[in-house]
Design a protein around this motif. Structure first.
Motif, mmCIF file in Angstrom:
data_model
loop_
_atom_site.group_PDB
_atom_site.id
_atom_site.type_symbol
_atom_site.label_atom_id
_atom_site.label_comp_id
_atom_site.label_asym_id
_atom_site.label_seq_id
_atom_site.Cartn_x
_atom_site.Cartn_y
_atom_site.Cartn_z
ATOM 1 N N GLN A 1 0.842 -1.203 0.000
ATOM 2 C CA GLN A 1 0.000 0.000 0.000
ATOM 3 C C GLN A 1 0.878 1.254 0.000
ATOM 4 O O GLN A 1 2.108 1.149 -0.068
ATOM 5 N N SER B 1 -0.444 8.403 1.181
ATOM 6 C CA SER B 1 -0.822 9.296 0.083
ATOM 7 C C SER B 1 0.106 10.509 -0.001
ATOM 8 O O SER B 1 0.711 10.927 0.998
ATOM 9 N N GLU C 1 -13.004 7.573 7.845
ATOM 10 C CA GLU C 1 -11.967 7.413 6.811
ATOM 11 C C GLU C 1 -11.920 5.944 6.393
ATOM 12 O O GLU C 1 -11.805 5.055 7.238
ATOM 13 N N ILE C 2 -11.967 5.717 5.090
ATOM 14 C CA ILE C 2 -11.845 4.342 4.582
ATOM 15 C C ILE C 2 -10.458 4.187 3.981
ATOM 16 O O ILE C 2 -10.133 4.846 2.977
ATOM 17 N N GLY C 3 -9.628 3.374 4.623
ATOM 18 C CA GLY C 3 -8.238 3.208 4.200
ATOM 19 C C GLY C 3 -7.289 3.912 5.149
ATOM 20 O O GLY C 3 -6.712 4.950 4.815
ATOM 21 N N THR C 4 -7.107 3.343 6.341
ATOM 22 C CA THR C 4 -6.229 3.963 7.361
ATOM 23 C C THR C 4 -4.789 4.056 6.869
ATOM 24 O O THR C 4 -4.109 5.051 7.155
ATOM 25 N N SER D 1 -1.164 4.300 6.615
ATOM 26 C CA SER D 1 -0.130 4.621 7.604
ATOM 27 C C SER D 1 -0.690 5.332 8.835
ATOM 28 O O SER D 1 0.000 5.452 9.847
ATOM 29 N N GLY E 1 -14.142 -1.475 4.430
ATOM 30 C CA GLY E 1 -14.784 -0.164 4.550
ATOM 31 C C GLY E 1 -15.558 0.247 3.310
ATOM 32 O O GLY E 1 -16.188 1.299 3.305
ATOM 33 N N ALA F 1 -8.755 5.230 -1.230
ATOM 34 C CA ALA F 1 -8.376 4.240 -2.248
ATOM 35 C C ALA F 1 -9.338 4.440 -3.428
ATOM 36 O O ALA F 1 -10.462 4.913 -3.241
ATOM 37 N N PHE G 1 -4.675 6.462 -7.093
ATOM 38 C CA PHE G 1 -4.698 5.772 -5.802
ATOM 39 C C PHE G 1 -4.526 4.264 -5.988
ATOM 40 O O PHE G 1 -4.835 3.730 -7.058
ATOM 41 N N VAL G 2 -4.138 3.590 -4.910
ATOM 42 C CA VAL G 2 -4.219 2.123 -4.908
ATOM 43 C C VAL G 2 -5.709 1.757 -4.928
ATOM 44 O O VAL G 2 -6.551 2.555 -4.519
ATOM 45 N N GLY H 1 -12.707 -5.054 -1.546
ATOM 46 C CA GLY H 1 -13.933 -5.363 -0.821
ATOM 47 C C GLY H 1 -15.170 -5.361 -1.696
ATOM 48 O O GLY H 1 -15.095 -5.260 -2.927
#
Ligand code: SAM
Length: 216
Positions: free
Chosen positions: A61, A64, A86-89, A91, A136, A153, A205-206, A210
Protein backbone atom coordinates in the motif's frame (compact mmCIF):
# COMPACT_ATOMS: atom_id res chain seq x y z
CA UNK A 1 11.81 9.44 16.79
CA UNK A 2 13.18 12.92 16.55
CA UNK A 3 11.82 16.02 14.86
CA UNK A 4 15.04 17.84 14.04
CA UNK A 5 15.57 21.35 12.60
CA UNK A 6 16.26 19.66 9.29
CA UNK A 7 12.89 17.87 9.36
CA UNK A 8 11.13 21.08 10.39
CA UNK A 9 12.83 23.00 7.57
CA UNK A 10 11.84 20.38 4.99
CA UNK A 11 8.28 20.43 6.33
CA UNK A 12 8.11 24.20 5.83
CA UNK A 13 9.18 23.73 2.22
CA UNK A 14 6.50 21.08 1.75
CA UNK A 15 3.85 23.43 3.15
CA UNK A 16 5.00 26.14 0.73
CA UNK A 17 4.74 23.63 -2.12
CA UNK A 18 1.17 22.52 -1.37
CA UNK A 19 0.14 26.19 -1.04
CA UNK A 20 1.70 26.88 -4.42
CA UNK A 21 -0.31 23.97 -5.83
CA UNK A 22 -3.53 25.62 -4.64
CA UNK A 23 -4.32 24.51 -1.08
CA UNK A 24 -5.87 27.49 0.73
CA UNK A 25 -7.50 26.28 3.95
CA UNK A 26 -5.26 27.57 6.77
CA UNK A 27 -6.35 24.83 9.18
CA UNK A 28 -5.34 22.14 6.68
CA UNK A 29 -2.04 23.90 5.97
CA UNK A 30 -1.32 24.19 9.71
CA UNK A 31 -2.01 20.48 10.24
CA UNK A 32 0.41 19.48 7.46
CA UNK A 33 2.94 21.93 8.93
CA UNK A 34 2.57 20.47 12.41
CA UNK A 35 2.58 16.69 11.90
CA UNK A 36 6.04 15.11 11.51
CA UNK A 37 5.34 13.02 8.37
CA UNK A 38 8.72 11.29 8.69
CA UNK A 39 7.41 9.55 11.85
CA UNK A 40 5.20 7.52 9.46
CA UNK A 41 8.24 6.29 7.50
CA UNK A 42 10.92 3.70 8.22
CA UNK A 43 13.93 5.62 9.49
CA UNK A 44 16.08 4.81 6.47
CA UNK A 45 13.51 6.42 4.17
CA UNK A 46 12.74 9.51 6.26
CA UNK A 47 14.51 11.77 3.76
CA UNK A 48 11.58 11.09 1.39
CA UNK A 49 8.89 12.11 3.87
CA UNK A 50 8.84 15.77 2.80
CA UNK A 51 8.74 15.17 -0.93
CA UNK A 52 5.26 15.81 -2.27
CA UNK A 53 4.88 12.20 -3.31
CA UNK A 54 3.06 9.03 -2.33
CA UNK A 55 5.44 6.46 -0.82
CA UNK A 56 5.22 2.67 -0.39
CA UNK A 57 4.31 1.34 3.05
CA UNK A 58 3.72 -2.27 4.11
CA UNK A 59 1.29 -4.73 2.50
CA UNK A 60 1.83 -3.22 -0.97
CA UNK A 61 0.00 0.00 0.00
CA UNK A 62 1.03 3.67 0.04
CA UNK A 63 1.00 6.74 2.25
CA UNK A 64 -0.82 9.30 0.08
CA UNK A 65 0.90 12.31 -1.45
CA UNK A 66 0.70 15.30 0.95
CA UNK A 67 -1.03 17.47 -1.68
CA UNK A 68 -3.69 14.76 -2.10
CA UNK A 69 -4.19 14.52 1.67
CA UNK A 70 -4.60 18.29 1.83
CA UNK A 71 -6.91 18.39 -1.20
CA UNK A 72 -9.25 15.70 0.14
CA UNK A 73 -9.25 17.25 3.62
CA UNK A 74 -10.05 20.68 2.21
CA UNK A 75 -13.04 19.24 0.32
CA UNK A 76 -14.37 17.65 3.52
CA UNK A 77 -14.63 21.15 5.10
CA UNK A 78 -14.34 19.80 8.65
CA UNK A 79 -15.75 21.65 11.65
CA UNK A 80 -14.41 20.82 15.13
CA UNK A 81 -16.35 17.89 16.59
CA UNK A 82 -17.44 16.53 13.20
CA UNK A 83 -17.72 12.76 13.07
CA UNK A 84 -15.62 11.63 10.12
CA UNK A 85 -15.20 8.14 8.66
CA UNK A 86 -11.97 7.41 6.81
CA UNK A 87 -11.84 4.34 4.58
CA UNK A 88 -8.24 3.21 4.20
CA UNK A 89 -6.23 3.96 7.36
CA UNK A 90 -2.97 3.00 5.65
CA UNK A 91 -0.13 4.62 7.60
CA UNK A 92 -2.48 6.67 9.82
CA UNK A 93 -1.18 10.01 8.47
CA UNK A 94 -4.47 11.18 6.96
CA UNK A 95 -6.31 10.21 10.17
CA UNK A 96 -3.84 12.37 12.13
CA UNK A 97 -4.51 15.34 9.86
CA UNK A 98 -8.28 14.89 10.41
CA UNK A 99 -7.74 14.77 14.17
CA UNK A 100 -5.64 17.94 14.08
CA UNK A 101 -8.71 19.66 12.59
CA UNK A 102 -10.73 18.60 15.62
CA UNK A 103 -12.64 15.73 13.99
CA UNK A 104 -13.85 12.67 15.87
CA UNK A 105 -12.30 10.11 13.52
CA UNK A 106 -13.45 6.57 12.72
CA UNK A 107 -11.00 4.83 10.41
CA UNK A 108 -11.12 1.37 8.86
CA UNK A 109 -8.35 -0.60 7.16
CA UNK A 110 -8.62 -3.72 5.00
CA UNK A 111 -5.06 -4.97 5.54
CA UNK A 112 -4.72 -6.55 8.97
CA UNK A 113 -0.97 -5.94 9.11
CA UNK A 114 -1.44 -2.19 8.66
CA UNK A 115 -4.31 -2.06 11.14
CA UNK A 116 -2.21 -3.86 13.76
CA UNK A 117 0.71 -1.53 13.21
CA UNK A 118 -1.28 1.72 13.28
CA UNK A 119 -3.37 0.80 16.33
CA UNK A 120 -0.12 0.61 18.31
CA UNK A 121 1.66 3.51 16.62
CA UNK A 122 -0.84 6.40 16.46
CA UNK A 123 -1.43 6.65 20.23
CA UNK A 124 2.35 7.16 20.67
CA UNK A 125 1.88 10.43 18.75
CA UNK A 126 -1.11 11.39 20.88
CA UNK A 127 -3.77 10.50 18.27
CA UNK A 128 -6.58 8.19 19.33
CA UNK A 129 -8.99 7.69 16.45
CA UNK A 130 -11.49 4.81 16.59
CA UNK A 131 -9.67 2.16 14.51
CA UNK A 132 -11.20 -0.89 12.84
CA UNK A 133 -10.10 -3.72 10.60
CA UNK A 134 -12.40 -4.80 7.77
CA UNK A 135 -14.04 -3.89 4.49
CA UNK A 136 -14.78 -0.16 4.55
CA UNK A 137 -16.25 -0.16 1.04
CA UNK A 138 -19.56 -0.79 2.83
CA UNK A 139 -18.85 2.01 5.30
CA UNK A 140 -19.13 1.45 9.03
CA UNK A 141 -22.84 1.24 9.69
CA UNK A 142 -22.48 0.69 13.45
CA UNK A 143 -21.46 4.31 14.05
CA UNK A 144 -23.34 6.05 11.20
CA UNK A 145 -24.40 8.68 10.35
CA UNK A 146 -21.27 10.74 9.68
CA UNK A 147 -20.67 14.42 8.91
CA UNK A 148 -18.06 13.37 6.40
CA UNK A 149 -16.62 10.28 4.75
CA UNK A 150 -13.23 10.19 3.04
CA UNK A 151 -12.13 7.28 0.89
CA UNK A 152 -8.37 7.03 0.36
CA UNK A 153 -8.38 4.24 -2.25
CA UNK A 154 -9.65 4.35 -5.84
CA UNK A 155 -13.23 3.09 -6.25
CA UNK A 156 -14.91 1.81 -9.46
CA UNK A 157 -18.16 3.63 -8.55
CA UNK A 158 -19.62 5.57 -5.63
CA UNK A 159 -20.90 2.97 -3.11
CA UNK A 160 -24.52 3.73 -2.26
CA UNK A 161 -23.90 2.48 1.30
CA UNK A 162 -21.53 5.39 1.89
CA UNK A 163 -24.03 8.02 0.72
CA UNK A 164 -26.64 6.44 2.99
CA UNK A 165 -24.31 6.67 5.99
CA UNK A 166 -23.93 10.45 5.62
CA UNK A 167 -25.98 12.90 7.66
CA UNK A 168 -28.07 15.39 5.68
CA UNK A 169 -25.56 18.17 4.95
CA UNK A 170 -22.71 15.62 5.02
CA UNK A 171 -19.92 15.24 2.47
CA UNK A 172 -18.32 12.23 0.82
CA UNK A 173 -14.91 12.64 -0.82
CA UNK A 174 -13.97 9.70 -3.01
CA UNK A 175 -11.64 9.04 -5.95
CA UNK A 176 -13.58 7.23 -8.71
CA UNK A 177 -12.20 5.80 -11.94
CA UNK A 178 -10.16 2.92 -13.31
CA UNK A 179 -6.92 1.42 -11.97
CA UNK A 180 -4.76 4.11 -13.64
CA UNK A 181 -6.49 7.35 -12.70
CA UNK A 182 -9.49 8.55 -10.79
CA UNK A 183 -11.33 11.86 -10.57
CA UNK A 184 -11.87 13.22 -7.09
CA UNK A 185 -15.59 13.37 -6.45
CA UNK A 186 -17.29 15.45 -3.81
CA UNK A 187 -20.80 14.26 -3.03
CA UNK A 188 -22.89 16.58 -0.89
CA UNK A 189 -25.92 15.03 0.70
CA UNK A 190 -28.41 17.89 0.69
CA UNK A 191 -31.26 15.87 2.21
CA UNK A 192 -32.24 12.18 2.55
CA UNK A 193 -33.11 11.95 -1.17
CA UNK A 194 -31.09 14.75 -2.76
CA UNK A 195 -27.38 14.83 -3.54
CA UNK A 196 -25.10 17.17 -5.48
CA UNK A 197 -21.89 16.02 -7.18
CA UNK A 198 -18.73 17.86 -8.11
CA UNK A 199 -15.69 16.31 -9.78
CA UNK A 200 -12.13 17.59 -9.53
CA UNK A 201 -8.66 16.81 -10.92
CA UNK A 202 -7.35 13.37 -11.56
CA UNK A 203 -5.38 11.42 -8.99
CA UNK A 204 -3.87 7.97 -8.79
CA UNK A 205 -4.70 5.77 -5.80
CA UNK A 206 -4.22 2.12 -4.91
CA UNK A 207 -7.47 0.22 -5.57
CA UNK A 208 -10.34 0.04 -3.14
CA UNK A 209 -10.90 -3.62 -2.23
CA UNK A 210 -13.93 -5.36 -0.82
CA UNK A 211 -17.59 -5.68 -1.74
CA UNK A 212 -17.91 -2.29 -3.51
CA UNK A 213 -14.27 -2.22 -4.63
CA UNK A 214 -12.28 -3.97 -7.33
CA UNK A 215 -11.79 -7.36 -5.70
CA UNK A 216 -12.54 -9.13 -2.45
N1 SAM B 1 -5.02 7.27 4.29
C1 SAM B 1 -3.78 6.54 4.15
C2 SAM B 1 -2.62 7.23 4.77
O1 SAM B 1 -2.74 8.35 5.26
O2 SAM B 1 -1.55 6.59 4.82
C3 SAM B 1 -3.49 6.23 2.70
C4 SAM B 1 -3.88 4.88 2.43
S1 SAM B 1 -3.54 4.03 0.96
C5 SAM B 1 -3.47 5.21 -0.34
C6 SAM B 1 -5.16 3.26 0.79
C7 SAM B 1 -5.49 2.30 1.88
O3 SAM B 1 -6.83 1.84 1.66
C8 SAM B 1 -4.62 1.07 1.91
O4 SAM B 1 -4.02 0.94 3.18
C9 SAM B 1 -5.58 -0.07 1.62
O5 SAM B 1 -5.26 -1.28 2.27
C10 SAM B 1 -6.88 0.52 2.13
N2 SAM B 1 -8.10 -0.11 1.58
C11 SAM B 1 -8.34 -0.56 0.32
N3 SAM B 1 -9.59 -1.06 0.24
C12 SAM B 1 -10.14 -0.94 1.48
C13 SAM B 1 -11.40 -1.29 2.03
N4 SAM B 1 -12.36 -1.88 1.31
N5 SAM B 1 -11.63 -1.01 3.33
C14 SAM B 1 -10.68 -0.42 4.09
N6 SAM B 1 -9.47 -0.07 3.63
C15 SAM B 1 -9.20 -0.32 2.33
Amino acid sequence: MEDTYKHKGLRKQLVAEIKRKGIKDEKVINAIGKIPRHFFFEKIFDIHAYEDKAFPIEAGQTISQPYTVAFQTELLDIQPGDKILEIGTGSGYQASVLMELGADVYTIEYQKKLYQKVIRFLPTLGYQPHMYHGDGSRGLLRFAPYDGIIVTAGAPTVPEDLVEQLKPGGRLVIPVGDDKKQSMQLIKKISADKIEKEAYNHFCFVPLRGQHGWSK
